[in-house]
Design an enzyme around this catalytic site. Structure first.
Site, PDB file in Angstrom:
ATOM      1  CE  LYS A 114      -4.426  -1.163   0.131  1.00 35.42           C
ATOM      2  NZ  LYS A 114      -4.976  -2.028   1.164  1.00 35.42           N
ATOM      3  CE  LYS A 197      -5.632  -8.464  -7.315  1.00 34.28           C
ATOM      4  NZ  LYS A 197      -5.419  -8.596  -5.917  1.00 34.28           N
ATOM      5  CE  LYS A 200     -12.845   3.222 -11.363  1.00 34.11           C
ATOM      6  NZ  LYS A 200     -13.931   3.901 -10.729  1.00 34.11           N
TER       7      LYS A 200
END
Ligand code: TRP
Length: 333
Positions: A114, A197, A200
């Site tokens: 992240k 992967k 969006k």
């Protein structure tokens, strides 16, 4: 015997796409027939990174809820709810925060991913982001879920959840089951650009809510086998993104398509045209149901409030037990 309970869900950070469909939705449609399923739209989790973009989180939550219904998650069989409408999540999260050291939270591998995505240095994570997996543990244990269907990227969160359950049970008495991961054997769909992967934020997705024109256009942009320039060149379907989609959405036809591609009888342009038609035929009924639902905002609001009500009831029972075990305020006198 009562049914085993499942909890799983999605971070409200964007609309659902075909990767979600193949990776989790298909599985959930089966699970809801056998288990007592709770499906959470995790908007607090979305806020750990999107705190400056409340509109986006709201839009994502709405669109995920409508898509849950449109794909056939059944609000009667399962409990569909939004995290922020069940305040018990934040209370349990607060209490669990006492049971996890900072060093333990920093060792969770998704934190580093992240931070990389956000181009942040280590040590600059917000408390909220550091607490992400603790909040997820609260999501799961609040409903005393037995099984948690997740991708392998979430296993470290489940391990922490089990640790928290053990620690809580040890300190305050047996309360929580230790939930087990339910790894789905389903395949992972690559992105349109061939990346591992579909996502969006990478812009390489086909959303369940994309129009048929958009889907056709996106399929046209997909990468194929770079060594196949002309139709007559022998192709390598095993490395072709278009073919990965055929295998997922057109499994009966996939072998024949692969043979024709290898033999130079099928070109990429035609292959993509066929895939576009296939995907649109798959998406059309979902689109129709979504459109129908969107004309009934009142009904959507009712269904949401129904699911959140069911979730709150279960959550409230657990929190009453937790407060009693921990001898909190209401147990002073
Ligand atoms: N972290 C999960 C994801 O990124 C979403 C999520 C939030 C979740 N709470 C959960 C998944 C509880 C399973 C159980 O996909």
């Amino acid at each position: 015997m009562s049914k085993k309970r499942i909890l799983t869900g999605d971070r409200a950070s964007g609309s659902l796409h075909l990767g979600h469909y193949v990776g989790s939705i298909i599985n959930r449609l089966k699970l809801q027939e056998e288990y007592d399923c709770y499906f959470i739209i995790a908007d607090y989790h979305a806020y750990t990174t999107l705190y400056e973009r409340p509109k986006e989180v709201r839009e994502a939550s709405r669109s995920i809820f409508v898509d849950y219904l449109a794909v056939g998650l059944d609000p009667e069989k399962s409990t569909l709810f939004v995290q922020s409408m069940v305040p018990e999540h934040s209370e349990l999260y607060l209490l669990f925060g006492m049971l996890v050291t900072i060093a333990r939270a920093q060792r969770i591998p998704t934190l580093k991913d992240k931070l990389d995505d956000l181009h942040l240095e280590e040590g600059l994570a917000s408390l909220g982001l550091l607490g992400y997996p603790v909040l997820q543990a609260a999501d799961i244990l609040l409903y005393k879920a037995d099984r948690v269907p997740v991708g392998d990227d979430q296993l470290s969160h489940l391990e922490l959840t089990r640790e928290i359950a053990r620690r809580f049970n040890f300190l305050y008495g047996s309360t929580f089951p230790e939930p087990e991961a339910l790894l789905s054997q389903v395949s992972r769909l690559p992105g349109l650009d061939g990346q591992k992967k579909m996502s969006k934020s990478l812009g390489n997705d086909i959303a369940l809510q994309h129009s048929s024109e958009e889907v056709t256009e996106r399929v046209r942009s997909m990468v194929t086998d770079p060594r196949k320039i002309r139709k007559s060149d022998p192709g390598h379907p095993e490395i072709c993104t278009v073919h990965a989609f055929h295998r997922a959405f057109n499994p009966e036809g996939a072998e024949e398509i692969a043979a024709a591609c290898r033999a130079g009888r099928l070109g990429c342009v035609e292959d993509k045209r066929n895939l576009g038609v296939f995907l649109n035929a798959f998406l059309d009924p979902i689109r129709t149901r979504r459109q129908e639902l969107l004309t009934q905002p009142q009904r959507l609001a009712e269904l949401l409030s129904y699911g959140c009500g069911k979730a709150r009831e279960a959550a409230g029972r657990t929190m009453a037990e937790v407060r009693e075990k921990m001898q909190l305020g209401d147990h002073l006198f």
